[in-house]
Design a protein around this motif. Structure first.
Motif, PDB file in Angstrom:
ATOM      1  N   ASP A 118     -19.897 -84.134  75.136  1.00 30.35           N
ATOM      2  CA  ASP A 118     -18.797 -84.586  75.497  1.00 30.35           C
ATOM      3  C   ASP A 118     -17.887 -84.988  74.432  1.00 30.35           C
ATOM      4  O   ASP A 118     -17.980 -85.280  73.353  1.00 30.35           O
ATOM      5  N   SER A 119     -16.408 -84.687  74.810  1.00 26.49           N
ATOM      6  CA  SER A 119     -15.367 -84.867  73.620  1.00 26.49           C
ATOM      7  C   SER A 119     -15.803 -84.201  72.421  1.00 26.49           C
ATOM      8  O   SER A 119     -15.385 -84.665  71.297  1.00 26.49           O
ATOM      9  N   TRP A 120     -16.211 -83.115  72.505  1.00 24.85           N
ATOM     10  CA  TRP A 120     -16.376 -82.085  71.457  1.00 24.85           C
ATOM     11  C   TRP A 120     -15.599 -81.697  70.376  1.00 24.85           C
ATOM     12  O   TRP A 120     -14.135 -81.745  70.800  1.00 24.85           O
ATOM     13  N   SER A 173     -23.951 -69.682  82.316  1.00 21.17           N
ATOM     14  CA  SER A 173     -22.825 -70.624  82.669  1.00 21.17           C
ATOM     15  C   SER A 173     -22.219 -71.405  81.399  1.00 21.17           C
ATOM     16  O   SER A 173     -23.174 -71.386  80.449  1.00 21.17           O
ATOM     17  N   ALA A 174     -21.132 -71.854  81.337  1.00 21.41           N
ATOM     18  CA  ALA A 174     -20.791 -72.747  80.348  1.00 21.41           C
ATOM     19  C   ALA A 174     -19.876 -73.921  80.589  1.00 21.41           C
ATOM     20  O   ALA A 174     -19.284 -73.874  81.714  1.00 21.41           O
ATOM     21  N   LEU A 175     -20.161 -74.672  79.848  1.00 22.95           N
ATOM     22  CA  LEU A 175     -19.078 -76.034  79.923  1.00 22.95           C
ATOM     23  C   LEU A 175     -17.833 -75.626  79.331  1.00 22.95           C
ATOM     24  O   LEU A 175     -17.698 -74.581  78.386  1.00 22.95           O
ATOM     25  N   LEU A 176     -16.914 -76.439  79.705  1.00 17.82           N
ATOM     26  CA  LEU A 176     -15.483 -75.779  79.140  1.00 17.82           C
ATOM     27  C   LEU A 176     -15.506 -76.149  77.478  1.00 17.82           C
ATOM     28  O   LEU A 176     -15.840 -77.146  76.942  1.00 17.82           O
ATOM     29  N   GLY A 177     -15.083 -74.954  76.789  1.00 13.54           N
ATOM     30  CA  GLY A 177     -15.095 -75.081  75.154  1.00 13.54           C
ATOM     31  C   GLY A 177     -16.400 -74.592  74.527  1.00 13.54           C
ATOM     32  O   GLY A 177     -16.388 -74.467  73.425  1.00 13.54           O
ATOM     33  N   PHE A 178     -17.314 -74.246  75.421  1.00  8.76           N
ATOM     34  CA  PHE A 178     -18.447 -73.787  74.700  1.00  8.76           C
ATOM     35  C   PHE A 178     -19.030 -72.473  75.161  1.00  8.76           C
ATOM     36  O   PHE A 178     -18.357 -72.157  76.350  1.00  8.76           O
ATOM     37  N   PRO A 179     -19.861 -71.698  74.570  1.00 13.29           N
ATOM     38  CA  PRO A 179     -20.087 -70.487  74.738  1.00 13.29           C
ATOM     39  C   PRO A 179     -21.186 -70.277  76.035  1.00 13.29           C
ATOM     40  O   PRO A 179     -21.662 -71.363  76.420  1.00 13.29           O
ATOM     41  N   PRO A 186     -28.282 -66.749  68.067  1.00 10.66           N
ATOM     42  CA  PRO A 186     -26.673 -66.774  67.829  1.00 10.66           C
ATOM     43  C   PRO A 186     -25.673 -67.673  68.932  1.00 10.66           C
ATOM     44  O   PRO A 186     -24.834 -68.228  68.646  1.00 10.66           O
ATOM     45  N   CYS A 187     -26.553 -67.940  70.089  1.00 15.57           N
ATOM     46  CA  CYS A 187     -25.828 -68.596  71.074  1.00 15.57           C
ATOM     47  C   CYS A 187     -25.537 -70.072  70.791  1.00 15.57           C
ATOM     48  O   CYS A 187     -24.481 -70.698  71.345  1.00 15.57           O
ATOM     49  N   PHE A 188     -26.311 -70.496  69.841  1.00 18.44           N
ATOM     50  CA  PHE A 188     -26.128 -71.716  69.132  1.00 18.44           C
ATOM     51  C   PHE A 188     -25.220 -71.993  67.960  1.00 18.44           C
ATOM     52  O   PHE A 188     -25.352 -73.225  67.392  1.00 18.44           O
ATOM     53  N   GLN A 189     -24.498 -70.968  67.932  1.00 14.52           N
ATOM     54  CA  GLN A 189     -23.809 -71.062  66.258  1.00 14.52           C
ATOM     55  C   GLN A 189     -22.698 -72.108  66.232  1.00 14.52           C
ATOM     56  O   GLN A 189     -22.344 -72.462  65.522  1.00 14.52           O
ATOM     57  N   PHE A 190     -22.080 -72.386  67.559  1.00 16.56           N
ATOM     58  CA  PHE A 190     -21.168 -73.392  67.557  1.00 16.56           C
ATOM     59  C   PHE A 190     -21.558 -74.707  66.981  1.00 16.56           C
ATOM     60  O   PHE A 190     -20.905 -75.548  66.444  1.00 16.56           O
ATOM     61  N   LEU A 191     -22.908 -75.119  67.206  1.00 17.20           N
ATOM     62  CA  LEU A 191     -23.568 -76.243  66.568  1.00 17.20           C
ATOM     63  C   LEU A 191     -23.391 -76.332  65.035  1.00 17.20           C
ATOM     64  O   LEU A 191     -22.879 -77.009  64.388  1.00 17.20           O
TER      65      LEU A 191
END
Length: 573
Positions: A209-211, A153-159, A254-259
């Motif tokens: 939040d507010s990423w 599952s994902a939050l809006l805007g996240f993988p 890899p799933c945390f690459q957005f950080l």
């Protein structure tokens, strides 16, 4: 727990002895395979190690303390499997915080009891005293975590993340705030307690939040603290410390690459040092596009010497940053956007030697112009003890003049000749330059030609008269001949005055007797010639001499001099 209570068992251990495994209990209850798959959570410890799906571990669950939602217990008296997760703090059905203490006695409720609806004090755990609402950011994150039980599952805007990945992200990210950072982020103590788990869930939801604004604020706070504690280093790892370790080691999947992407975007804007190939953990494009370069790289790209770039930085013409390496060596860098400005500055400047050649002056005279402020170098010894001098070409061009176009008869003389043979005194060269700039002296030559100051031609008589006047005003002595001109008398008359001691003279390093401005003023204030006195009275000098009763102090009939002089005090003037 419900089976034990409904079948008269007073403890779970007795139920465990009756059924040697969870499989035996499920067979006795007649559960189908589909119904068993709905069950979530670890087995009681007396049935041995649990077989958990989705990559979960027994450490992800509570094994001793019970959490519950009073509203849910009031609707249906059974425990939800998701409540067993240590990170689970919210009832996603009612958007309230879970409870872990009796509303009456305040005691924790244990998971080994049979009747989970009633506290040992007799209070109902379904009773609602004060349901605490949950912030939207926390509620959305809790919903996402619960949804991941049955799939990513994902939050809006996240993988999308799996349940173990969400648990790992929250447990690590939730340890960091703008005011508090862990020294050793790892396994967290007391996560089975609701206060601890809810604090981590709150902070993780705030950062997500507010990423990415809140995450950037955290990075800025860490960097600011490092600067305030004088711990600024060229090492990004050293500045961001444990957060860097978490991003590139603990959350390296890899799933945390957005950080990491957002962290590297932050560095692109705010990191004052250089990001180069030593930062192997970064993406290649992060290194390739980082806007700051070393002075050597900047000089190579701008096509100038590294020392010139260093001088620009020291003179604060270019914004630069300086960091100190562990060895004590200082490393400087500039923004790549400054390269165009560096190239323009270098192109529009000349060195001290080049300035002297263009102005046809000795270098020592150029230094005089700099000391007086006529030339203002961008870089000089006044800026960080620079070895080079860089002077704007525009200021040099201001000392290149055009002639007046008026024809002058000889003799004429140029400035270089004046400097070489006229023995200018201290400050007189600067006075000459200012006279040219202010048009007190006009260059001789064609108006269509531009001539550097060293080659400027001047009318020699005009230049000499100007220099004598400047020296006289400045208190310098003059010759007896020059004094005669100022007094309006013949030279022989003035020489007689000097001989008689009426006009005081002195001897300095120049040849002959010299008359100072003070002695000339004293003479004019003390004496007056017969001719001058006759003019003031509009009388003939001969008639006036015969009618005056006052005896002159000098004259043809007194000492053989050529003119009569009287004391002003005797004539009452």
């Amino acid at each position: 727990m419900r089976v034990a209570r409904d079948n008269g068992y007073d403890t779970l251990c007795r139920l465990g002895k009756t059924f040697g495994s969870v499989d035996g209990l499920c067979r006795a209850l007649g559960l189908t395979t589909e119904e068993r798959q709905i069950l979530f959570g670890p087995y009681p410890s007396f049935w041995g190690p649990s077989v958990l799906s989705n990559g979960l571990m027994a450490a992800d669950f509570n094994h001793s303390q019970l959490r519950w939602c009073p509203l849910c217990l009031g609707e249906s008296a059974h425990l939800r499997g998701s409540w067993l997760l240590k990170i689970s703090c919210v009832c996603n059905r009612h958007a309230t915080w879970l409870q872990e203490k009796c509303p009456d006695c305040g005691s924790f409720q244990r998971l080994d009891k049979v009747n989970f609806e009633i506290c040992g004090c007799g209070a109902s755990l379904a009773e609602i005293r004060a349901a605490r609402p949950v912030a939207d950011s926390v509620y959305h994150l809790s919903q996402t975590v619960e949804a991941s039980i049955i799939g990513n599952s994902a939050l809006l805007g996240f993988p999308p993340l799996s349940l173990p990945e969400w648990l790992k992200l929250i447990s690590y990210l939730g340890q960091f705030s703008e005011t508090c950072r862990p020294r050793k982020p790892g396994k967290i103590a007391n996560m089975h307690q609701l206060d601890t788990a809810s604090a981590f869930l709150l902070q993780a939801s705030y950062l997500l939040d507010s990423w990415p604004e809140n995450f950037r604020a955290l990075l800025a706070a860490i960097q600011c603290q490092a600067e305030s504690e004088a711990k600024t280093k060229t090492s990004i790892r050293g500045t961001f410390g444990t957060l860097y370790h978490v991003l590139y080691t603990d959350l390296s999947a890899p799933c945390f690459q957005f950080l990491r992407d957002e962290f590297e975007r932050f560095l692109h804007v705010h990191w004052p040092g250089v990001v180069n190939k030593r930062h192997r953990a970064f993406k290649p494009e992060t290194v390739a596009t980082h806007p700051r370069v070393t002075l050597k790289q900047a000089a190579k790209k701008a096509g100038i010497a590294p020392s010139t770039v260093r001088h620009f930085v020291r003179a604060e013409l270019i914004a630069g940053n300086q960091t100190e390496l562990p060895s004590g060596r200082k490393m400087r860098s500039v923004d790549e956007q400054s390269l165009a400005q560096i190239a323009v500055l270098a192109k529009e400047c000349v060195t001290l030697g080049e300035t002297a050649k263009q102005l046809v002056l000795p270098e020592c005279r150029v230094r005089e112009l700099i000391s007086d402020g006529i030339l203002k170098p961008l870089v000089s010894r006044m800026h960080g003890n620079a070895a080079a001098w860089l002077i704007p070409k525009q200021q040099v061009r201001a000392l290149i003049f055009a002639g007046t176009g008026v024809t002058h008869s000889p003799p004429i003389i140029n400035v270089r000749y004046i400097l070489k043979y006229w023995h200018l005194r201290e400050g007189e060269f600067i006075t000459l330059v200012r006279a040219l700039l202010e048009r007190q002296l006009e260059p001789v030559g064609k108006s269509t030609e531009s001539v550097p100051i060293g080659n400027i031609c001047l009318d020699e008589q005009v230049a000499r008269k100007w220099l004598v006047e400047k020296r006289y005003v400045g208190g310098a002595s003059i010759s007896v001949d020059e004094a005669a001109k100022r007094l309006g008398l013949k030279q022989q008359v003035v020489y007689d005055l000097v001989k008689l001691g009426l006009l005081a003279t002195s001897q300095d390093d120049l040849p002959g007797r010299r008359v100072t401005q003070t002695s000339l003023e004293e003479f004019q204030a003390t004496y007056i010639s017969l001719a001058e006195f006759a003019v003031t009275l509009n009388r003939a000098p001969r008639w006036l001499l015969q009618t005056l009763s006052v005896q002159p102090v000098s004259g043809p009939m007194i000492d053989g001099s050529r003119q009569y002089f009287f004391r002003r005090v005797d004539l009452s003037i």
